[in-house]
Design an enzyme around this catalytic site. Structure first.
Site, PDB file in Angstrom:
ATOM      1  N   GLU A  59       0.827  -1.201   0.000  1.00 25.18           N
ATOM      2  CA  GLU A  59       0.000   0.000   0.000  1.00 25.18           C
ATOM      3  C   GLU A  59       0.870   1.264   0.000  1.00 25.18           C
ATOM      4  O   GLU A  59       0.601   2.223  -0.733  1.00 25.18           O
ATOM      5  CB  GLU A  59      -0.919   0.022   1.231  1.00 25.18           C
ATOM      6  CG  GLU A  59      -1.811  -1.204   1.351  1.00 25.18           C
ATOM      7  CD  GLU A  59      -1.222  -2.299   2.220  1.00 25.18           C
ATOM      8  OE1 GLU A  59      -1.984  -2.893   3.007  1.00 25.18           O
ATOM      9  OE2 GLU A  59       0.001  -2.551   2.104  1.00 25.18           O
ATOM     10  N   ALA A 119      26.849 -29.050  18.200  1.00 34.97           N
ATOM     11  CA  ALA A 119      27.870 -30.062  17.909  1.00 34.97           C
ATOM     12  C   ALA A 119      28.835 -30.081  19.086  1.00 34.97           C
ATOM     13  O   ALA A 119      29.355 -29.035  19.488  1.00 34.97           O
ATOM     14  CB  ALA A 119      28.610 -29.715  16.617  1.00 34.97           C
ATOM     15  N   SER A 155      36.102 -23.736  17.189  1.00 35.13           N
ATOM     16  CA  SER A 155      35.094 -24.803  17.100  1.00 35.13           C
ATOM     17  C   SER A 155      34.984 -25.391  15.700  1.00 35.13           C
ATOM     18  O   SER A 155      34.075 -26.185  15.435  1.00 35.13           O
ATOM     19  CB  SER A 155      33.730 -24.254  17.528  1.00 35.13           C
ATOM     20  OG  SER A 155      33.329 -23.202  16.658  1.00 35.13           O
ATOM     21  N   GLU A 210      20.894 -22.181  17.530  1.00 38.46           N
ATOM     22  CA  GLU A 210      22.257 -22.640  17.290  1.00 38.46           C
ATOM     23  C   GLU A 210      23.237 -21.769  18.087  1.00 38.46           C
ATOM     24  O   GLU A 210      24.277 -21.372  17.576  1.00 38.46           O
ATOM     25  CB  GLU A 210      22.582 -22.620  15.797  1.00 38.46           C
ATOM     26  CG  GLU A 210      21.730 -23.576  14.970  1.00 38.46           C
ATOM     27  CD  GLU A 210      22.258 -23.780  13.567  1.00 38.46           C
ATOM     28  OE1 GLU A 210      23.493 -23.899  13.411  1.00 38.46           O
ATOM     29  OE2 GLU A 210      21.441 -23.830  12.632  1.00 38.46           O
ATOM     30  N   GLY A 251      25.395 -20.489  21.781  1.00 38.12           N
ATOM     31  CA  GLY A 251      26.409 -21.024  22.677  1.00 38.12           C
ATOM     32  C   GLY A 251      25.776 -21.521  23.962  1.00 38.12           C
ATOM     33  O   GLY A 251      24.548 -21.573  24.098  1.00 38.12           O
ATOM     34  N   SER A 290      19.544 -20.576  28.661  1.00 44.05           N
ATOM     35  CA  SER A 290      18.381 -19.693  28.790  1.00 44.05           C
ATOM     36  C   SER A 290      17.149 -20.279  28.116  1.00 44.05           C
ATOM     37  O   SER A 290      16.035 -20.204  28.645  1.00 44.05           O
ATOM     38  CB  SER A 290      18.696 -18.322  28.182  1.00 44.05           C
ATOM     39  OG  SER A 290      19.729 -17.673  28.894  1.00 44.05           O
TER      40      SER A 290
END
Length: 359
Positions: free
Chosen positions: A54, A156, A170, A291, A293, A299
């Protein structure tokens, strides 16, 4: 008159389709402005974060749109996102009539815009080619109606539960076959979420690597630290960046196509990740792959809303008391309080062991 409405609405639907693959998780929307029996302007939602259809049509019109008729396939939005509410712009532009295909199922709008338009003296006609409009945005409608998000936490790890060495290295814990599986798996999710540290450390693309639809990239970047040259700011994939609400001056590098900034009270969000989940839920992101840490994983798991954990276990030992682990945070005090998963499936990808754990 109804046949005329159908003719214009079909043009609107054809315009809307141009946004297919670019506007996710938003709906595909097209718009046409008609005045004195002729089309004066067109617009469609081109990509995530761009002006809505719009607004495109109104702003690009070469003539005054006052007294015109707006054709649009979805009820104009009534809420602030990256763009202001289209319903307010329509009223301000003194458009005479709005012809629509369907009411928006998003509760933030859901008939509220129609009511607001009518209160402003604008004629509203709804239901023109409604079945075609519903079919066009079936995926969007289904996401909005889904009651709760499905959350998967993926990581992983080494045999001793490490996701990185104490230096933060990593790459790569999991093997190539496992990584390809993850790229394919991302196509089934609405969003993939990581934190700032993951981005700064790995500079990931967070894409499906050509295996199908890319998920929305969601980055928790509290202080807006991500540099301009990082992949998540390349503008090629819709990206949502959650930052602390106390940041008033947004760095210019974040003001680009396909990037949506969302202010969050990070102090509260760190204590209760449900705040983040609810933000994404309101944006119709119903399937979320985490994905992150160890802190983000902790959390998310603490909310109790994790549906599945996916672990790729590599046949290596990392060691180091300062090396990062899969789940950090405070943890539980007693084993009896541990988060339990009832359905376990184990597979092998070459020399990696893969564990699918569902509640």
């Amino acid at each position: 008159m109804k046949e005329q409405h159908k003719k214009y609405m079909q043009l609107v639907l054809d315009l809307a389709k141009k946004g297919d693959g670019y506007v996710f998780p938003n709906p595909m929307v097209g718009a046409i402005l008609v005045k004195d029996g002729r089309i004066i302007s067109k617009g469609y939602h081109k990509y995530f974060g761009a002006d809505h259809a719009e607004a495109q049509a109104i702003k690009s019109s070469p003539v005054n749109v006052e007294g015109s008729t707006l054709y649009v396939n979805l009820e104009p939005c009534n809420n602030w996102g990256k763009c202001p509410p289209c319903v307010d712009l329509i009223i301000k532009s003194k458009i005479k009539t709005v012809v629509c295909a369907m009411k928006d199922v998003n509760p933030l709008t859901a008939g509220k815009s129609f009511k607001k338009l009518k209160s402003a003296g604008i004629t509203v006609i709804n239901g023109i080619l409604e079945k075609q409009a519903i079919k066009l945005n079936k995926e969007y409608i289904n996401r909005i109606k889904k009651a709760k998000p499905y959350i998967l936490v993926k990581s992983a790890i080494s045999l001793d539960g490490k996701i990185a060495t104490e230096t933060g290295d990593s790459k790569w814990i999991s093997n190539e076959q496992s990584r390809k599986f993850v790229h394919k798996l991302r196509t089934k999710f609405d969003a993939v979420l990581v934190g700032t540290n993951t981005v700064l450390k790995d500079n990931p693309m967070l894409s499906s690597r050509g295996y199908g639809k890319n998920p929305i990239r969601v980055i928790l970047d509290e202080k807006l630290k991500i540099p301009a040259n990082y992949n998540v700011l390349d503008g090629t994939i819709p990206t949502i960046i959650l930052h602390d609400e106390n940041i008033k001056k947004i760095p210019e590098r974040f003001n680009k196509d396909c990037i949506k900034l969302v202010a969050v009270n990070f102090k509260k969000a760190k204590k209760d990740f449900n705040i983040v989940i609810e933000k994404l839920n309101k944006m119709a992101l119903k399937r979320i792959m985490i994905e992150g840490g160890g802190e983000i994983n902790a959390s998310v798991l603490k909310t109790g809303k994790t549906d599945e954990v996916l672990l790729f276990i590599a046949p290596i030992i990392v060691g180091g008391r300062n090396a990062k682990t899969f789940v950090e945070g405070n943890g539980v005090k007693y084993i009896k309080d541990s988060l339990k998963f009832k359905k376990i499936e184990v597979k092998k990808f070459a020399d990696d062991i893969v564990v699918f754990a569902k509640k």
